[in-house]
Design an enzyme around this catalytic site. Structure first.
Site, short mmCIF file in Angstrom:
data_model
loop_
_atom_site.label_atom_id
_atom_site.label_comp_id
_atom_site.label_asym_id
_atom_site.label_seq_id
_atom_site.Cartn_x
_atom_site.Cartn_y
_atom_site.Cartn_z
N PRO A 270 1.09 -1.31 0.05
CA PRO A 270 0.04 0.04 -0.18
C PRO A 270 0.41 1.63 0.00
O PRO A 270 0.45 2.63 -0.43
CB PRO A 270 -0.57 0.29 1.63
CG PRO A 270 -1.30 -1.50 1.42
CD PRO A 270 0.49 -2.41 0.83
N TRP B 196 -2.46 -5.00 -4.86
CA TRP B 196 -2.31 -4.74 -6.42
C TRP B 196 -1.86 -6.48 -6.99
O TRP B 196 -1.31 -6.55 -7.76
CB TRP B 196 -1.78 -3.59 -7.05
CG TRP B 196 -2.12 -2.53 -6.76
CD1 TRP B 196 -1.76 -1.82 -5.70
CD2 TRP B 196 -3.62 -2.34 -6.40
NE1 TRP B 196 -2.08 -0.51 -6.04
CE2 TRP B 196 -3.27 -1.08 -6.44
CE3 TRP B 196 -4.61 -2.30 -7.87
CZ2 TRP B 196 -4.38 0.34 -6.29
CZ3 TRP B 196 -5.34 -1.95 -7.81
CH2 TRP B 196 -5.91 -0.61 -7.19
N ILE B 197 -2.12 -7.54 -5.97
CA ILE B 197 -1.33 -8.60 -6.43
C ILE B 197 -2.10 -9.63 -7.88
O ILE B 197 -3.09 -9.95 -7.43
CB ILE B 197 -1.10 -10.31 -5.20
CG1 ILE B 197 -0.37 -8.58 -4.61
CG2 ILE B 197 -0.09 -10.50 -5.71
CD1 ILE B 197 1.15 -7.73 -4.96
N GLU C 113 4.82 -2.71 -13.62
CA GLU C 113 5.69 -3.33 -13.84
C GLU C 113 6.45 -1.86 -14.02
O GLU C 113 7.35 -1.82 -14.93
CB GLU C 113 6.48 -4.19 -14.98
CG GLU C 113 5.29 -5.62 -13.91
CD GLU C 113 5.60 -6.33 -15.34
OE1 GLU C 113 6.71 -6.86 -16.44
OE2 GLU C 113 4.55 -7.56 -15.30
C1 LIG Z 1 -3.40 -3.85 -12.96
C2 LIG Z 1 -3.11 -4.14 -11.47
C3 LIG Z 1 -1.73 -5.06 -12.18
C4 LIG Z 1 -0.94 -5.23 -10.78
N1 LIG Z 1 -0.43 -6.20 -10.09
C5 LIG Z 1 0.90 -6.58 -9.73
C6 LIG Z 1 1.48 -7.70 -9.88
O1 LIG Z 1 0.62 -8.92 -9.66
N2 LIG Z 1 2.63 -7.89 -8.39
C7 LIG Z 1 2.91 -6.91 -7.82
O2 LIG Z 1 3.77 -6.93 -6.99
N3 LIG Z 1 2.33 -5.22 -8.75
C8 LIG Z 1 1.12 -5.26 -8.80
N4 LIG Z 1 0.49 -4.33 -9.44
C9 LIG Z 1 1.09 -2.97 -8.67
C10 LIG Z 1 1.50 -1.92 -9.64
O3 LIG Z 1 3.04 -2.14 -9.53
C11 LIG Z 1 1.57 -0.81 -9.23
O4 LIG Z 1 0.86 -0.21 -9.23
C12 LIG Z 1 3.02 0.36 -9.86
O5 LIG Z 1 4.39 -0.24 -9.49
C13 LIG Z 1 2.29 1.87 -9.26
O6 LIG Z 1 2.48 1.97 -7.68
P1 LIG Z 1 1.26 2.85 -7.46
O7 LIG Z 1 0.30 2.10 -7.47
O8 LIG Z 1 1.86 2.72 -5.75
O9 LIG Z 1 1.04 3.83 -7.48
P2 LIG Z 1 2.56 5.40 -7.11
O10 LIG Z 1 3.63 4.66 -6.89
O11 LIG Z 1 2.05 5.63 -6.05
O12 LIG Z 1 3.14 6.12 -7.86
C14 LIG Z 1 1.44 7.10 -8.02
C15 LIG Z 1 1.98 7.68 -10.33
O13 LIG Z 1 3.53 8.49 -9.38
C16 LIG Z 1 3.84 8.48 -10.67
N5 LIG Z 1 5.12 8.08 -10.61
C17 LIG Z 1 5.62 7.06 -10.10
N6 LIG Z 1 7.54 7.74 -9.85
C18 LIG Z 1 7.97 8.70 -10.23
C19 LIG Z 1 8.57 9.06 -10.64
N7 LIG Z 1 10.27 9.08 -10.13
N8 LIG Z 1 8.58 10.89 -11.46
C20 LIG Z 1 7.98 10.66 -11.75
N9 LIG Z 1 6.40 10.66 -11.45
C21 LIG Z 1 6.69 9.20 -10.87
C22 LIG Z 1 3.48 7.30 -12.39
O14 LIG Z 1 2.75 8.15 -12.34
C23 LIG Z 1 2.30 6.77 -10.82
O15 LIG Z 1 1.47 5.79 -11.86
C24 LIG Z 1 -0.22 -4.14 -10.80
C25 LIG Z 1 -1.44 -2.75 -10.73
C26 LIG Z 1 -2.42 -2.78 -11.14
C27 LIG Z 1 -2.80 -2.18 -11.24
#
Ligand SMILES: Cc1cc2nc3c(=O)[nH]c(=O)nc-3n(C[C@H](O)[C@H](O)[C@H](O)COP(=O)(O)OP(=O)(O)OC[C@H]3O[C@@H](n4cnc5c(N)ncnc54)[C@H](O)[C@@H]3O)c2cc1C
Length: 382
Positions: free
Chosen positions: A130, A158-159, A364
């Site tokens: 989270p 989000w797994i 990813e």
């Molecule tokens: C359908 C789906 C399937 C998934 N499956 C898996 C899974 O199987 N296993 C797993 O471990 N995770 C999984 N995820 C999680 C996914 O990898 C994360 O949602 C993703 O890494 C983004 O993390 P967050 O949602 O916490 O967004 P945050 O980390 O809060 O980021 C929000 C936004 O901030 C922006 N951002 C982030 N970093 C930067 C930066 N350095 N500079 C500028 N902007 C930035 C991006 O636009 C990002 O979308 C899944 C997600 C979804 C939606």
């Protein structure tokens, strides 16, 4: 008939071309499946893909070990995605969920692979939390050594395959060093006491997805993948193989959107002639075809570079994922536009593609993160 001319590109060997033809025929016969119950549909897809041998390239063949063939993974994802996004998902997760075991697993841990390759076990990759999605090094989930075992406590969210997986590869903080250097990976069977599916998550393109909670979930020390502190390196190595395959799935969605649009503008008459005769429509079709070909070049360059033995393809894979997913979004948006009202009608193929592409620009490594990765590589090399 989709454009197959890219198969003549020098990135491919004859075995890739032959696989693409066989898989195309299989898809035409078996896909799409009904998505009303996504858990059941996914289980069914894993079983069918496994039975017919399509899951074999997703993980190491322990009897006959060789590096994973990224071109095969990409071609398979592209083809499945063009026919059915859920089939692509079922295939892709068998690879992502087992990647750590194929690359770094002990012989005992790798005993899962015969089952996942045959479609008899479902795997998952549990990295995100989270409070740590993009910022992986900020991970909070803890794994504490307790004699000959580890106790895992915390949450993963989000797994993909959460709720239907037979086992999870879980990343947790073991504390060898601060930040990224203090993480480790573990194989955790889904029936482990203390591991529960805390919440099922619904998204715009439904597939099995969950938040998992670990409350002193005990696993034997032998569940550790690689060495303590190797977790971040393991996660990044897995993503290095599979990241360009996300671009390939996006390419499959984009190609389908282009094919549907070509059909539509040839058939639909506007102002007394087929839409295809309007120059602005031709402009859209040209942009779409250009984006599809450019994405394909980047995706298959990344796959080919990895298959030729590059230790890492960080830059190539990040470019492939970023470009192919962002451009697929644009291609699909144009397809919706060209379909007029039908394009936003629930259940229409381009409406489905419009929902399916979105998450690929987030998971990813979000598009913004890929830009950071590319800039670091380019500036570092300079
Ligand atoms: C359908 C789906 C399937 C998934 N499956 C898996 C899974 O199987 N296993 C797993 O471990 N995770 C999984 N995820 C999680 C996914 O990898 C994360 O949602 C993703 O890494 C983004 O993390 P967050 O949602 O916490 O967004 P945050 O980390 O809060 O980021 C929000 C936004 O901030 C922006 N951002 C982030 N970093 C930067 C930066 N350095 N500079 C500028 N902007 C930035 C991006 O636009 C990002 O979308 C899944 C997600 C979804 C939606």
């Amino acid at each position: 008939m989709p454009d197959r001319s890219f198969l003549t590109w020098p990135f491919f060997a004859d075995r890739h071309r032959e696989l693409a033809e066989r898989l195309e025929a299989w898809c035409a016969k078996n896909l799409p499946v009904a998505h009303d119950d996504v858990d059941a549909a996914c289980r069914e897809l894993v079983t069918r893909l496994g039975k017919d041998g399509w899951l074999k390239p997703t993980a190491l063949d322990t009897e006959n070990p060789a590096a994973l063939d990224v071109r095969t993974l990409c071609l398979t994802r592209e083809t499945l995605a063009r026919h059915d996004g859920l089939a692509d998902f079922a295939f892709a997760m068998q690879g992502l969920g087992t990647g750590a075991l194929s690359l770094f697993g002990s012989p005992d841990q790798q005993s899962w692979l015969a089952k996942t390759r045959a479609g008899k076990a479902i795997s998952a990759f549990a990295l995100s939390e989270p409070r740590s999605g993009s910022d992986v090094a900020n991970m909070e989930m803890a794994a504490t050594r307790d004699r000959d075992s580890y106790l895992l406590s915390g949450e993963k969210t989000w797994i993909s395959n959460g709720g239907i997986a037979d086992f999870y590869v879980v990343f947790a903080r073991t504390g060898e060093a601060p930040g990224a250097k203090g993480l480790s990976a573990f194989v955790v069977p889904s029936e482990t006491e203390g591991l529960i599916v805390a919440e099922r998550l619904e998204v715009i393109a439904p597939h099995p997805l969950a938040r998992l909670s670990f409350d002193n979930a005990r696993v034997p020390a032998s569940a550790l993948v690689g060495k303590p502190g190797d977790g971040f390196r393991i996660a990044m190595s897995v993503l290095d193989v599979f990241r360009s395959t996300v671009g390939a799935a996006a390419l499959g969605f984009a190609r389908r959107a282009l094919d549907e649009s070509i059909k539509r503008v040839a058939e639909r008459r506007l102002f007394g002639a087929p839409m295809a005769e309007l120059q602005m429509v031709q402009g859209h079709i040209a942009d779409m075809a250009l984006d599809v070909d450019a994405a394909a070049l980047l995706v298959y360059r990344a796959a080919w570079t990895k298959d030729l033995g590059a230790a890492r393809v960080t830059r190539e894979a990040a470019m492939a994922k970023l470009f192919a997913t962002d451009k697929a979004q644009e291609v699909i948006d144009k397809a919706v536009q060209l379909h007029g009202g039908d394009g936003v009608r629930r259940g229409h193929i381009v409406e489905r593609l419009y929902r399916e592409i979105r998450a690929l620009r987030i998971y990813e490594g979000a598009s913004d993160v890929q830009k950071v990765v590319i800039a670091r590589q380019v500036l570092g090399a300079a």
